[in-house]
Design a protein around this motif. Structure first.
Motif, short mmCIF file in Angstrom:
data_model
loop_
_atom_site.label_atom_id
_atom_site.label_comp_id
_atom_site.label_asym_id
_atom_site.label_seq_id
_atom_site.Cartn_x
_atom_site.Cartn_y
_atom_site.Cartn_z
N PHE B 47 0.83 -1.21 0.00
CA PHE B 47 0.00 0.00 0.00
C PHE B 47 0.86 1.26 0.00
O PHE B 47 2.08 1.20 0.17
N GLU B 54 -4.25 6.06 3.59
CA GLU B 54 -3.93 5.01 2.62
C GLU B 54 -4.56 5.40 1.28
O GLU B 54 -5.78 5.56 1.18
N ARG B 57 -3.85 0.37 -2.59
CA ARG B 57 -3.58 -0.87 -1.90
C ARG B 57 -3.41 -1.99 -2.91
O ARG B 57 -4.12 -2.04 -3.92
N SER B 65 -1.74 -3.70 7.77
CA SER B 65 -2.26 -2.35 7.93
C SER B 65 -1.09 -1.39 8.12
O SER B 65 0.04 -1.82 8.39
#
Lengths: 110, 112
Positions: B47, B54, B57, B65
């Motif tokens: 990502f 963010e 991705r 994460s």
């Protein structure tokens, strides 16, 4: 993003010019061609980027024909320290999402 | 001028554990991306972070994460580690304007 095809490996000798060709048949209008070099246990290092015709910097040249379906990275007078994996990537303008293939493993011999 | 720095350089974890990897971008860069590189393979995009959000991705599960801080540094978190998560994790930084990516030397994660 266009997929790229490049030779799995190449051998050369010190002082020779090395040309690595990459095929990217479905490259889009807004895509750039970018090459990275990677040594073992290090991150990839940017070499050169181009859109069409020829680009040259202090370490390499990039040749892109008019149809842009292929490109050639040229390394003049390679040395042992140029032994590395070289990745050809097609990159959409203004994105950090790079699609790496398996690259070309260049081995330079004395 | 420091380039991209990552910590730690090596890490060993057990299946099921959680891990946090850290990245400081090159001075002046505002965008950070994370990549996973298995042995013998090219890096795979995880990502990208810009302005603490963010933005893009890749095909990675939610176990992966991240976070970006106001100083542009970033963290990658992986929960419920699997053996297949063993890889070199690379951080890259750039300016959000098509400049080439600058990569760090990565964190080698081994999951046993």
């Amino acid at each position: 993003l266009a997929k790229t095809t490049q030779p799995i490996s190449m051998d050369s000798y010190e002082g020779q010019e090395v040309n690595i060709t990459c095929s990217h048949n479905n490259i889009a209008t807004n895509d750039y061609i970018t090459w990275y070099q990677q040594f073992p246990s290090q991150g990839p290092r940017f070499i050169i980027q181009g859109y069409k015709t020829k680009v040259t910097n202090e370490v390499a040249s990039l040749f892109i024909p008019a149809d842009r379906k292929s490109s050639t990275l040229s390394l003049p007078r390679v040395s042992l320290s140029d032994t590395a994996v070289y990745y050809c990537l097609v990159v959409l303008y203004n994105t950090d999402k790079l699609i790496f293939g398996t690259g070309t493993r260049l081995q330079v011999f004395p | 001028d420091a380039g991209v720095t990552q910590s730690p350089t090596h890490l060993i974890k057990t299946r099921g554990q959680q891990v946090t990897l850290r990245c400081s971008p090159k001075s002046g860069h505002d965008t950070v991306s994370w990549y996973q590189q298995a042995l013998g393979q090219g890096p795979q995009f995880i990502f990208q972070y810009y302005e603490e959000e963010e933005r893009q991705r890749g095909n990675f599960p939610d176990r992966f994460s991240g976070h970006q801080f106001p100083n542009y540094s970033s963290e990658l978190n992986v929960n419920a580690l699997l053996l297949g998560d063993s890889a070199l994790y690379l951080c890259a930084s750039s300016l959000f304007d098509n400049s080439p990516l600058h990569f760090g030397n990565g964190t080698r994660l081994t999951v046993t």
